[in-house]
Design an enzyme around this catalytic site. Structure first.
Site, mmCIF file in Angstrom:
data_model
loop_
_atom_site.group_PDB
_atom_site.id
_atom_site.type_symbol
_atom_site.label_atom_id
_atom_site.label_comp_id
_atom_site.label_asym_id
_atom_site.label_seq_id
_atom_site.Cartn_x
_atom_site.Cartn_y
_atom_site.Cartn_z
ATOM 1 N N CYS A 88 0.846 -1.190 0.000
ATOM 2 C CA CYS A 88 0.000 0.000 0.000
ATOM 3 C C CYS A 88 0.891 1.253 0.000
ATOM 4 C CB CYS A 88 -0.951 -0.064 1.193
ATOM 5 S SG CYS A 88 -2.133 1.285 1.331
ATOM 6 N N ASP A 143 -8.263 -2.686 -8.745
ATOM 7 C CA ASP A 143 -7.910 -1.693 -7.724
ATOM 8 C C ASP A 143 -8.238 -0.300 -8.263
ATOM 9 O OD1 ASP A 143 -6.750 0.045 -5.927
ATOM 10 O OD2 ASP A 143 -4.830 -1.005 -5.838
ATOM 11 N N HIS A 176 -7.240 -3.760 -4.286
ATOM 12 C CA HIS A 176 -6.163 -3.195 -3.474
ATOM 13 C C HIS A 176 -6.026 -4.032 -2.193
ATOM 14 C CE1 HIS A 176 -3.433 0.059 -2.440
ATOM 15 N NE2 HIS A 176 -3.902 0.011 -1.205
#
Length: 250
Positions: free
Chosen positions: A129, A186, A218
């Site tokens: 991330c 995502d 994601h």
């Protein structure tokens, strides 16, 4: 943010624990008990801080014969665990952290690893991330790394004095072998942006590529969150390890 799928890795056979870097940043590390000269893996956390998931990843690397270390590069700016939602974490903590400070913290993490038995000449970084963004930036910052594997790190976003560059801005500076692992489902990192990043890497003759898991969202590696996708997560983990081995991190 817990899930029945969360993986738990014990510390048996490891030297593992907390440390404080010279700058004051907390860190968590793990390595096999006894011996020295272990390949080093720097682990860059998500926006949620140095939580149980990141610590578990550090232990997973330790079990595989690495010296792994995850520094808390958010520590001076707030505790994500106390924030009520993701938007607050981003606005009041993450977006305030200067990239220059983060790069220094990872430099100190590498120094710490070397001082405790890690092999500086066989060091890699991986991140998840926001930590995926940091992995790209650190690869540009430290071209001596053996490898870099960012997981769904944002490639572009708002620029500020604290955070003036994104991975797409430093694509022409990537000289570290890099494998990006991204999700095709995502919405925060659309495929047209992935294509633009690839094009910049190719134009710069960078030793980097991006692999996309078509249906993965994601945070598909985050086993403690609903976004977890075991098949993509397992395949990505194995791809990462193979990539590390191919670049001298065995």
């Amino acid at each position: 943010m817990t899930s029945h799928a969360a993986i738990r890795t014990g510390a048996e056979g490891l030297e593992a624990g907390d440390a404080v870097l010279p700058c004051g940043a907390p860190a968590y590390y793990a390595m096999p008990e006894g011996g020295r000269n272990f390949p080093v893996v720097l682990v860059a956390q998500e926006i949620f801080g140095l939580n149980d998931h990141i610590r578990d990843i550090v232990r997973r690397f330790g079990k595989l014969g690495y010296f792994a270390i995850a520094p808390d590069f958010l520590y001076r700016h707030g505790d994500p665990a106390r924030a009520p939602d993701i938007e607050t974490i981003l606005r009041t903590i993450v977006y305030r952290v200067p990239d220059s400070e983060t790069m220094m913290i990872f430099d100190e993490s590498l120094d710490f690893a070397e001082s405790r038995g890690g092999a500086r000449d066989r060091a890699a970084i991986t991140g998840f991330c926001w930590g995926g963004r940091i992995a790209w930036l650190y690869a540009a910052h430290n071209p001596q790394l053996a490898a870099c594997v960012p997981w769904y790190g944002r490639l572009d976003g708002p620029r500020s004095d604290a955070q003036p560059h994104w991975p797409i801005d430093v694509a022409d500076r990537i000289r570290v072998p890099t494998l990006g692992l991204y999700g095709g489902a995502d919405p925060s990192i659309p495929l047209d942006l992935v294509a633009r990043m690839r094009a910049r890497l190719v134009a710069a003759d960078a030793p980097a590529d991006i692999f996309v898991y078509d249906d993965a969202p994601h945070a598909f590696f985050a086993d403690y969150r609903p976004s977890y996708r075991p098949e993509a997560a397992h395949d990505g983990w194995n791809r990462m390890l193979s990539f590390f081995r191919a670049h001298g991190m065995g």
